[in-house]
Design a protein around this motif. Sequence first.
Motif, PDB file in Angstrom:
ATOM      1  N   MET A   1      54.370  42.706  32.938  1.00  0.00           N
ATOM      2  CA  MET A   1      54.518  41.540  33.834  1.00  0.00           C
ATOM      3  C   MET A   1      55.900  40.917  33.704  1.00  0.00           C
ATOM      4  SD  MET A   1      52.066  40.591  35.824  1.00  0.00           S
ATOM      5  CE  MET A   1      51.443  38.919  35.969  1.00  0.00           C
ATOM      6  N   GLY A   2      56.548  40.768  34.819  1.00  0.00           N
ATOM      7  CA  GLY A   2      57.888  40.201  34.791  1.00  0.00           C
ATOM      8  C   GLY A   2      57.883  38.697  34.649  1.00  0.00           C
ATOM      9  N   GLU A   3      59.093  38.166  34.426  1.00  0.00           N
ATOM     10  CA  GLU A   3      59.251  36.724  34.268  1.00  0.00           C
ATOM     11  C   GLU A   3      60.030  36.145  35.439  1.00  0.00           C
ATOM     12  OE1 GLU A   3      59.840  34.283  30.348  1.00  0.00           O
ATOM     13  OE2 GLU A   3      60.946  36.149  30.311  1.00  0.00           O
ATOM     14  N   VAL A   4      59.618  34.966  35.884  1.00  0.00           N
ATOM     15  CA  VAL A   4      60.306  34.304  36.997  1.00  0.00           C
ATOM     16  C   VAL A   4      61.125  33.142  36.440  1.00  0.00           C
ATOM     17  CG1 VAL A   4      60.040  33.172  39.235  1.00  0.00           C
ATOM     18  CG2 VAL A   4      58.382  34.924  38.518  1.00  0.00           C
ATOM     19  N   ILE A   5      62.434  33.201  36.673  1.00  0.00           N
ATOM     20  CA  ILE A   5      63.336  32.173  36.140  1.00  0.00           C
ATOM     21  C   ILE A   5      64.058  31.492  37.296  1.00  0.00           C
ATOM     22  CG2 ILE A   5      65.288  31.722  34.604  1.00  0.00           C
ATOM     23  CD1 ILE A   5      64.619  34.381  33.195  1.00  0.00           C
ATOM     24  N   VAL A   6      63.928  30.179  37.386  1.00  0.00           N
ATOM     25  CA  VAL A   6      64.638  29.450  38.433  1.00  0.00           C
ATOM     26  C   VAL A   6      65.927  28.858  37.853  1.00  0.00           C
ATOM     27  CG1 VAL A   6      63.293  27.302  38.086  1.00  0.00           C
ATOM     28  CG2 VAL A   6      64.456  27.708  40.268  1.00  0.00           C
ATOM     29  N   VAL A   7      67.024  29.002  38.599  1.00  0.00           N
ATOM     30  CA  VAL A   7      68.317  28.439  38.202  1.00  0.00           C
ATOM     31  C   VAL A   7      68.558  27.211  39.070  1.00  0.00           C
ATOM     32  CG1 VAL A   7      70.809  28.857  38.002  1.00  0.00           C
ATOM     33  CG2 VAL A   7      69.191  30.724  37.559  1.00  0.00           C
ATOM     34  N   THR A   8      68.637  26.057  38.429  1.00  0.00           N
ATOM     35  CA  THR A   8      68.675  24.821  39.197  1.00  0.00           C
ATOM     36  C   THR A   8      69.654  23.821  38.573  1.00  0.00           C
ATOM     37  OG1 THR A   8      67.249  23.061  40.083  1.00  0.00           O
ATOM     38  CG2 THR A   8      66.639  23.932  37.956  1.00  0.00           C
ATOM     39  N   SER A   9      69.913  22.701  39.264  1.00  0.00           N
ATOM     40  CA  SER A   9      70.879  21.736  38.722  1.00  0.00           C
ATOM     41  C   SER A   9      70.764  20.331  39.302  1.00  0.00           C
ATOM     42  CB  SER A   9      72.314  22.208  38.988  1.00  0.00           C
ATOM     43  OG  SER A   9      72.599  22.099  40.366  1.00  0.00           O
ATOM     44  N   GLY A  10      70.169  20.188  40.453  1.00  0.00           N
ATOM     45  CA  GLY A  10      70.183  18.893  41.128  1.00  0.00           C
ATOM     46  C   GLY A  10      71.451  18.728  41.929  1.00  0.00           C
ATOM     47  N   LYS A  11      72.573  18.555  41.228  1.00  0.00           N
ATOM     48  CA  LYS A  11      73.855  18.382  41.893  1.00  0.00           C
ATOM     49  C   LYS A  11      74.361  19.717  42.441  1.00  0.00           C
ATOM     50  CE  LYS A  11      78.417  16.413  41.072  1.00  0.00           C
ATOM     51  NZ  LYS A  11      79.180  17.558  41.563  1.00  0.00           N
ATOM     52  N   GLY A  12      75.021  19.659  43.553  1.00  0.00           N
ATOM     53  CA  GLY A  12      75.617  20.863  44.135  1.00  0.00           C
ATOM     54  C   GLY A  12      76.975  21.153  43.511  1.00  0.00           C
ATOM     55  N   GLY A  13      77.406  22.384  43.604  1.00  0.00           N
ATOM     56  CA  GLY A  13      78.767  22.734  43.200  1.00  0.00           C
ATOM     57  C   GLY A  13      79.010  22.830  41.708  1.00  0.00           C
ATOM     58  N   VAL A  14      77.956  22.941  40.912  1.00  0.00           N
ATOM     59  CA  VAL A  14      78.173  23.043  39.469  1.00  0.00           C
ATOM     60  C   VAL A  14      78.096  24.495  38.968  1.00  0.00           C
ATOM     61  CG1 VAL A  14      77.392  20.705  38.978  1.00  0.00           C
ATOM     62  CG2 VAL A  14      75.748  22.574  38.904  1.00  0.00           C
ATOM     63  N   GLY A  15      77.719  25.418  39.860  1.00  0.00           N
ATOM     64  CA  GLY A  15      77.734  26.833  39.480  1.00  0.00           C
ATOM     65  C   GLY A  15      76.372  27.514  39.444  1.00  0.00           C
ATOM     66  N   LYS A  16      75.403  26.993  40.188  1.00  0.00           N
ATOM     67  CA  LYS A  16      74.076  27.632  40.214  1.00  0.00           C
ATOM     68  C   LYS A  16      74.139  29.055  40.736  1.00  0.00           C
ATOM     69  CE  LYS A  16      72.196  24.639  42.898  1.00  0.00           C
ATOM     70  NZ  LYS A  16      73.164  23.564  42.755  1.00  0.00           N
ATOM     71  N   THR A  17      74.804  29.231  41.876  1.00  0.00           N
ATOM     72  CA  THR A  17      74.826  30.545  42.516  1.00  0.00           C
ATOM     73  C   THR A  17      75.599  31.539  41.660  1.00  0.00           C
ATOM     74  OG1 THR A  17      74.648  29.475  44.649  1.00  0.00           O
ATOM     75  CG2 THR A  17      75.395  31.754  44.645  1.00  0.00           C
ATOM     76  N   THR A  18      76.724  31.113  41.130  1.00  0.00           N
ATOM     77  CA  THR A  18      77.514  31.965  40.235  1.00  0.00           C
ATOM     78  C   THR A  18      76.690  32.351  39.007  1.00  0.00           C
ATOM     79  OG1 THR A  18      79.473  30.780  40.952  1.00  0.00           O
ATOM     80  CG2 THR A  18      79.688  32.102  38.967  1.00  0.00           C
ATOM     81  N   THR A  19      75.984  31.377  38.458  1.00  0.00           N
ATOM     82  CA  THR A  19      75.138  31.645  37.290  1.00  0.00           C
ATOM     83  C   THR A  19      74.029  32.629  37.637  1.00  0.00           C
ATOM     84  OG1 THR A  19      75.599  29.451  36.401  1.00  0.00           O
ATOM     85  CG2 THR A  19      73.634  30.547  35.573  1.00  0.00           C
ATOM     86  N   SER A  20      73.375  32.411  38.778  1.00  0.00           N
ATOM     87  CA  SER A  20      72.291  33.318  39.200  1.00  0.00           C
ATOM     88  C   SER A  20      72.814  34.741  39.326  1.00  0.00           C
ATOM     89  CB  SER A  20      71.717  32.882  40.553  1.00  0.00           C
ATOM     90  OG  SER A  20      71.261  31.562  40.496  1.00  0.00           O
ATOM     91  N   ALA A  21      73.955  34.886  40.021  1.00  0.00           N
ATOM     92  CA  ALA A  21      74.533  36.213  40.244  1.00  0.00           C
ATOM     93  C   ALA A  21      74.862  36.889  38.915  1.00  0.00           C
ATOM     94  CB  ALA A  21      75.789  36.095  41.100  1.00  0.00           C
ATOM     95  N   ASN A  22      75.451  36.130  38.000  1.00  0.00           N
ATOM     96  CA  ASN A  22      75.868  36.714  36.723  1.00  0.00           C
ATOM     97  C   ASN A  22      74.689  37.061  35.826  1.00  0.00           C
ATOM     98  OD1 ASN A  22      78.903  36.933  36.332  1.00  0.00           O
ATOM     99  ND2 ASN A  22      78.701  34.933  37.313  1.00  0.00           N
ATOM    100  N   ILE A  23      73.672  36.213  35.818  1.00  0.00           N
ATOM    101  CA  ILE A  23      72.480  36.520  35.018  1.00  0.00           C
ATOM    102  C   ILE A  23      71.788  37.754  35.590  1.00  0.00           C
ATOM    103  CG2 ILE A  23      70.152  35.724  34.433  1.00  0.00           C
ATOM    104  CD1 ILE A  23      71.259  32.910  34.105  1.00  0.00           C
ATOM    105  N   GLY A  24      71.671  37.794  36.919  1.00  0.00           N
ATOM    106  CA  GLY A  24      71.021  38.935  37.567  1.00  0.00           C
ATOM    107  C   GLY A  24      71.727  40.242  37.250  1.00  0.00           C
ATOM    108  N   CYS A  25      73.043  40.251  37.431  1.00  0.00           N
ATOM    109  CA  CYS A  25      73.821  41.465  37.164  1.00  0.00           C
ATOM    110  C   CYS A  25      73.803  41.807  35.681  1.00  0.00           C
ATOM    111  CB  CYS A  25      75.269  41.290  37.608  1.00  0.00           C
ATOM    112  SG  CYS A  25      75.412  41.194  39.383  1.00  0.00           S
ATOM    113  N   GLY A  26      73.879  40.768  34.845  1.00  0.00           N
ATOM    114  CA  GLY A  26      73.858  40.984  33.398  1.00  0.00           C
ATOM    115  C   GLY A  26      72.573  41.680  32.970  1.00  0.00           C
ATOM    116  N   LEU A  27      71.459  41.204  33.503  1.00  0.00           N
ATOM    117  CA  LEU A  27      70.166  41.809  33.160  1.00  0.00           C
ATOM    118  C   LEU A  27      70.087  43.241  33.685  1.00  0.00           C
ATOM    119  CD1 LEU A  27      67.864  38.729  33.900  1.00  0.00           C
ATOM    120  CD2 LEU A  27      68.193  39.789  31.656  1.00  0.00           C
TER     121      LEU A  27
END
Lengths: 267, 83
Positions: A1-27
């Motif tokens: 069973m896989g794990e679901v991880i949400v990347v969040t921040s509240g404020k925009g522009g702090v690096g959510k999308t960059t973090t998501s992309a890097n974690i995804g590729c890293g894994l």
Amino acid sequence: MGEVIVVTSGKGGVGKTTTSANIGCGLAIAGKNVVLIDADIGLRNLDVVMGLENRIVYDLVDVVEGKCRLKQALIKDKRYPTMFLLAAAQTKDKSAVSPEQMMKLCETLREEYDYIIIDCPAGIEQGFKNAIAGADRAVVVATPEVSSVRDADRIVGLLEASEIKNIRLILNRLRPDMIRRGEMMTIEDVTDILAIDVLGLVPDDESIVVSTNKGEPAVADNNSRAGQAFRNITQRIMGNEVPFMDLEETGGLMNWLKKIFRIGNGK
Amino acid sequence: MDFFGLFKRQPKSGAIAKNRLQLVLIQDRMNTTPELLEMLKSDILKVLANYVEIDEDSLDIDINGSEGPALVANIPIKSWKTR
């Protein structure tokens, strides 16, 4: 069973999308089967950060509306054969998807994939509720600024209220030089206030801009300092203990000289 | 002009940021607003006015505290009211 991880921040522009992309590729580089979901309906961006913007045929809304099969909407990345992107719809709004639909989607995906990474939109409204609905864990991204940490605090409260217990912090865009001069909040300042465990410390790094320009996540760049930080984060997500990197170590001629003459090390 | 003030050490902006953040989070976490605090202040003063005369210019009521929010009040008393 896989794990679901949400990347969040509240404020925009702090690096959510960059973090998501890097974690995804890293894994994916670590050999895991990964699906990255862009939950920012109407303002999709994960596709461009990943360099997959020309490959989108179907999106998240098409999947939940039954316009295509799930597999048809999962965009394969040639560079990372075990990673797939489910893009956000660009022409719809957040109300096109419900939390129940997101939950069902996550349940289906976790049967087959090791990690499902959800890039959450900024804000605390419908889009946020959709993004966290199916999540087991949350990664909160913040920068050492008053506005960002304030919003992160709010998000932590909302995540706890939604019964998400495993919440960890990524402190992004750290400037060790400014921290040393006292012109930026320290890591301890932020962690004292937020009272959640740190998943990673990412230095402010030009290579992030360069890699985003090219659509190649920095985690794959062995010369990138931020990339190294994301490689460490990936390991910690997989449950491996990795020491936090020394943010001061930046390479370059000046630091090489400093190392030789042992100057400039304030501690 | 405060000549000696020029030589006073200003706190660094990192410390200022932390301080401001702590104060704003106390309000956020308690769900209070500055208006609510003002109402609380004026109600406290109303009650106190039954017993004492207060120096309203140097009065200080605020919420702070490093270990959870605390209502801290410094209310100088001019005199007790005699009945």
